[in-house]
Design a protein around this motif. Structure first.
Motif, short mmCIF file in Angstrom:
data_model
loop_
_atom_site.label_atom_id
_atom_site.label_comp_id
_atom_site.label_asym_id
_atom_site.label_seq_id
_atom_site.Cartn_x
_atom_site.Cartn_y
_atom_site.Cartn_z
N PHE B 34 0.85 -1.18 0.00
CA PHE B 34 0.00 0.00 0.00
C PHE B 34 0.89 1.24 0.00
O PHE B 34 1.90 1.28 0.69
N TYR B 36 0.83 5.34 0.70
CA TYR B 36 0.08 6.45 1.30
C TYR B 36 0.82 7.75 1.07
O TYR B 36 2.04 7.79 0.90
N GLN B 38 0.99 11.74 2.81
CA GLN B 38 0.61 12.50 4.00
C GLN B 38 1.10 13.93 3.89
O GLN B 38 2.30 14.17 3.76
N LYS B 42 -1.56 16.36 8.61
CA LYS B 42 -2.76 15.68 8.11
C LYS B 42 -2.61 14.17 8.27
O LYS B 42 -1.55 13.67 8.67
N SER B 43 -3.66 13.47 7.94
CA SER B 43 -3.63 12.02 8.07
C SER B 43 -3.05 11.37 6.82
O SER B 43 -2.71 12.04 5.85
N LEU B 44 -2.96 10.07 6.86
CA LEU B 44 -2.46 9.30 5.72
C LEU B 44 -3.61 9.05 4.75
O LEU B 44 -4.68 8.57 5.16
N MET B 45 -3.36 9.35 3.50
CA MET B 45 -4.36 9.10 2.47
C MET B 45 -3.85 7.97 1.58
O MET B 45 -2.77 8.06 1.00
N LEU B 46 -4.62 6.92 1.46
CA LEU B 46 -4.23 5.80 0.62
C LEU B 46 -4.25 6.23 -0.84
O LEU B 46 -5.23 6.79 -1.32
N GLU B 59 -6.70 4.73 -5.83
CA GLU B 59 -7.85 5.35 -5.18
C GLU B 59 -8.37 6.49 -6.07
O GLU B 59 -7.63 7.04 -6.91
N PHE B 91 4.95 13.67 2.19
CA PHE B 91 5.55 12.53 2.87
C PHE B 91 4.85 11.28 2.34
O PHE B 91 3.63 11.17 2.41
N ILE B 93 4.49 7.13 2.37
CA ILE B 93 4.75 5.97 3.24
C ILE B 93 4.19 4.71 2.59
O ILE B 93 3.07 4.71 2.09
N LYS B 97 1.75 -6.03 3.42
CA LYS B 97 0.96 -7.07 4.06
C LYS B 97 1.23 -8.36 3.32
O LYS B 97 1.32 -8.38 2.09
N TYR B 106 -0.04 -5.54 8.78
CA TYR B 106 0.55 -4.44 8.04
C TYR B 106 1.85 -4.00 8.71
O TYR B 106 1.91 -3.85 9.91
#
Lengths: 112, 117
Positions: B34, B36, B38, B42-46, B59, B91, B93, B97, B106
């Protein structure tokens, strides 16, 4: 919209106090996980709770899960300055194509 | 335990150039990777999910021609940011898995800070 919404968005406490962070989600899950991220760094996995579990402990961490309310809480007891970081909940849905979906995160500041 | 190595940790590139980010699973076979993104505070966006040997699934809103993902082996996935622009600064990341990584499924890389100037 983001699966996983934490509150509060920011929390500032004194060292030694407990910190409680909440997370709500919208869809069915297989498990819910909490992660910590120090500024500019990668993610550190803290704890996982499965959908059939209600509470779990790991050291100073306690996580609860209420699937009926689609919510979870993370409690950090006896906080330390080193706990200062961003905390994210992430939900893992069921199925072969499962993936982690992160909440917006909570910024925790622990004052020495 | 399961370890994912992500390189480089930081990269600065000129606008218009391409940048490749590598993600390696060191002690397990990553059947799924996966990626991501960021933004600060802010949060992690896939961005996308890739299965070994298959095309990545992106996505909604993520340009597949701009963010090329290759997952040619069970231990390596790469993200190439093509014709990078300052708005691609972020950023990035990776997460893996797979088999042998069953505790929580993960494992995350340490992230890559991309700055496009």
């Amino acid at each position: 919209s983001q699966q996983g919404e934490e509150d509060p968005q920011a929390l500032s406490i004194q060292e030694g106090e407990n910190a409680t962070m909440n997370c709500s989600y919208k869809t069915s899950i297989n498990n819910l996980q909490w992660y910590r991220q120090n500024s500019g760094r990668g993610l550190v996995h803290l704890i996982l709770i499965r959908s059939n579990e209600r509470e779990k402990h790991s050291g100073r961490l306690r996580v609860t899960l209420d699937t009926s309310k689609k919510s979870s809480s993370l409690l950090i007891t006896a906080s330390r300055a080193a706990d200062t970081a961003s905390y994210f909940c992430a939900t893992d849905a069921s199925g072969a194509n499962s993936k982690l979906t992160f909440g917006k995160g909570i910024t925790l500041s622990v004052r020495p | 335990g399961a370890v994912v190595s992500q390189h480089p940790s930081r990269v600065i590139c000129k606008s218009g150039t391409s940048v490749k980010i590598e993600c390696r699973s060191l002690d397990f076979q990553a059947t799924t990777m996966f990626w991501y993104r960021q933004f600060p505070k802010k949060s992690l966006m896939l961005m996308a999910t890739s299965n070994e040997g298959s095309k990545a699934t992106y996505e909604q809103g993520v340009e597949k021609d701009k963010f090329l993902i290759n997952h040619a082996s069970l231990t390596l996935s790469t993200l190439t940011v093509t014709s990078a622009h300052p708005e691609d600064s972020s950023f990035y990341i990776c997460s893996a898995k797979g088999q042998g990584n069953l505790f929580y499924g993960y494992t995350f890389g340490s992230g890559t800070r991309l700055t496009v100037v």
